[in-house]
Design an enzyme around this catalytic site. Structure first.
Site, PDB file in Angstrom:
ATOM      1  N   GLY A  17      -8.797  69.180 -11.908  1.00 22.08           N
ATOM      2  CA  GLY A  17      -9.968  68.753 -11.141  1.00 22.08           C
ATOM      3  C   GLY A  17     -10.963  69.851 -10.790  1.00 22.08           C
ATOM      4  CG  ASP A  69     -10.205  68.512  -7.276  1.00 23.67           C
ATOM      5  OD1 ASP A  69      -9.302  68.809  -6.461  1.00 23.67           O
ATOM      6  OD2 ASP A  69     -10.060  67.636  -8.141  1.00 23.67           O
ATOM      7  CG  PHE A 119     -10.895  57.844  -5.357  1.00 20.48           C
ATOM      8  CD1 PHE A 119      -9.680  58.428  -5.017  1.00 20.48           C
ATOM      9  CD2 PHE A 119     -11.357  57.980  -6.649  1.00 20.48           C
ATOM     10  CE1 PHE A 119      -8.945  59.131  -5.961  1.00 20.48           C
ATOM     11  CE2 PHE A 119     -10.628  58.685  -7.603  1.00 20.48           C
ATOM     12  CZ  PHE A 119      -9.418  59.264  -7.257  1.00 20.48           C
ATOM     13  CE  LYS A 171     -10.971  61.844  -0.544  1.00 21.76           C
ATOM     14  NZ  LYS A 171     -10.513  60.612  -1.226  1.00 21.76           N
ATOM     15  CG  ASP A 203      -7.043  62.862  -0.114  1.00 19.77           C
ATOM     16  OD1 ASP A 203      -7.642  62.404   0.861  1.00 19.77           O
ATOM     17  OD2 ASP A 203      -6.481  62.128  -0.951  1.00 19.77           O
ATOM     18  NE  ARG A 244     -10.265  65.441 -15.881  1.00 23.74           N
ATOM     19  CZ  ARG A 244      -9.442  65.527 -14.848  1.00 23.74           C
ATOM     20  NH1 ARG A 244      -9.870  66.021 -13.716  1.00 23.74           N
ATOM     21  NH2 ARG A 244      -8.200  65.134 -14.944  1.00 23.74           N
ATOM     22  CG  ASP A 280      -9.124  62.424 -13.064  1.00 25.65           C
ATOM     23  OD1 ASP A 280      -8.841  63.138 -12.070  1.00 25.65           O
ATOM     24  OD2 ASP A 280      -8.293  61.723 -13.650  1.00 25.65           O
TER      25      ASP A 280
HETATM   26  P1  XMP Z   1      -3.921  66.060  -1.416  1.00 23.27           P
HETATM   27  O1  XMP Z   1      -3.760  64.670  -0.867  1.00 23.27           O
HETATM   28  O2  XMP Z   1      -2.618  66.648  -1.838  1.00 23.27           O
HETATM   29  O3  XMP Z   1      -4.767  65.790  -2.721  1.00 23.27           O
HETATM   30  O4  XMP Z   1      -4.726  66.956  -0.504  1.00 23.27           O
HETATM   31  C1  XMP Z   1      -5.375  66.756  -3.458  1.00 23.27           C
HETATM   32  C2  XMP Z   1      -5.533  66.249  -4.855  1.00 23.27           C
HETATM   33  O5  XMP Z   1      -5.650  64.824  -4.887  1.00 23.27           O
HETATM   34  C3  XMP Z   1      -6.638  64.423  -5.785  1.00 23.27           C
HETATM   35  N1  XMP Z   1      -7.647  63.638  -5.054  1.00 23.27           N
HETATM   36  C4  XMP Z   1      -8.718  63.081  -5.592  1.00 23.27           C
HETATM   37  N2  XMP Z   1      -9.151  63.059  -6.855  1.00 23.27           N
HETATM   38  N3  XMP Z   1     -11.021  61.810  -6.179  1.00 23.27           N
HETATM   39  C5  XMP Z   1     -10.309  62.416  -7.141  1.00 23.27           C
HETATM   40  O6  XMP Z   1     -10.737  62.407  -8.287  1.00 23.27           O
HETATM   41  C6  XMP Z   1     -10.649  61.784  -4.882  1.00 23.27           C
HETATM   42  O7  XMP Z   1     -11.343  61.206  -4.026  1.00 23.27           O
HETATM   43  C7  XMP Z   1      -9.417  62.453  -4.577  1.00 23.27           C
HETATM   44  N4  XMP Z   1      -8.749  62.645  -3.418  1.00 23.27           N
HETATM   45  C8  XMP Z   1      -7.674  63.397  -3.753  1.00 23.27           C
HETATM   46  C9  XMP Z   1      -7.197  65.688  -6.389  1.00 23.27           C
HETATM   47  O8  XMP Z   1      -6.561  65.908  -7.621  1.00 23.27           O
HETATM   48  C10 XMP Z   1      -6.823  66.775  -5.440  1.00 23.27           C
HETATM   49  O9  XMP Z   1      -6.610  68.012  -6.066  1.00 23.27           O
END
Ligand code: XMP
Length: 175
Positions: free
Chosen positions: A40, A97, A149, A128, A100, A162, A156
């Site tokens: 990402g 990237d 999202f 986020k 979350d 992407r 992606d």
């Molecule tokens: P966590 O929850 O571990 O997530 O902080 C990090 C990874 O989750 C993916 N991610 C997303 N990918 N759109 C995406 O394309 C989103 O809104 C999204 N939210 C989380 C991403 O791979 C990130 O590195």
């Protein structure tokens, strides 16, 4: 089914401008190695690295996968590429990237700590914070966004979207 929003959440121009100001904060820190998390962050990391370029700055990629083909985390995290990482005693900038739940970056940071760097700081394009389930703050954040999202600029959904130069939200398509 999902479709892209009718207009970008963050335009290419806004990203470019934020990259300039982020790079101005990051370059003086004098990092030895940038460690982008694939896939990402590949566009973000490339654009950032060009702005903080120096002869000795190294880039070493690792991969952390947890999402599969869904917009929800599977909860499973696999980290690969660690065997090629040479970060002992070095000042590391870990780049992702999006932050979350925080699970990915906190697990990756713990794993990298075990490799003995002198310092690890983290940089994410998007934050986020409403979705956080573990306590984690990135040292450098491009944009804070609401709980939607998002795709584009390296992010992606099922490997699609992407290549867009902007960030878009993905919405459910009832049509
Ligand atoms: P966590 O929850 O571990 O997530 O902080 C990090 C990874 O989750 C993916 N991610 C997303 N990918 N759109 C995406 O394309 C989103 O809104 C999204 N939210 C989380 C991403 O791979 C990130 O590195």
């Amino acid at each position: 089914m999902y479709k892209m929003s009718s207009k970008p959440l963050i335009s290419a121009k806004e990203i470019e401008e934020r990259l300039d100001s982020l790079a101005a904060e990051i370059k003086p820190c004098g990092f030895d190695v940038v460690v982008p998390l694939l896939s990402g962050s590949f566009i973000f990391a490339a654009d950032l690295c060009r702005r903080i370029a120096s002869p000795e700055l190294q880039v070493s990629f690792i991969r952390a996968s947890s999402y599969g083909n869904s917009t929800q985390s599977s909860g499973q995290l696999q980290i690969s590429g660690l065997e090629k990482l040479d970060i002992k005693g070095k000042k590391i900038l870990l780049v992702d990237d999006i932050l979350d739940t925080g699970i990915t970056l906190s697990k990756v940071r713990e794993t990298l700590k075990a490799c003995g760097p002198s310092e690890i700081r983290t940089c994410v394009l998007l934050d986020k914070s409403a979705r956080r389930t573990v306590e984690f703050n990135a040292d450098f954040v491009g944009f804070s966004i609401e709980n939607k999202f998002v795709v584009g600029y390296g992010l992606d959904y099922a490997e699609n979207y992407r290549t867009y130069p902007e960030i878009w939200t993905l919405e459910e398509d009832y049509g």
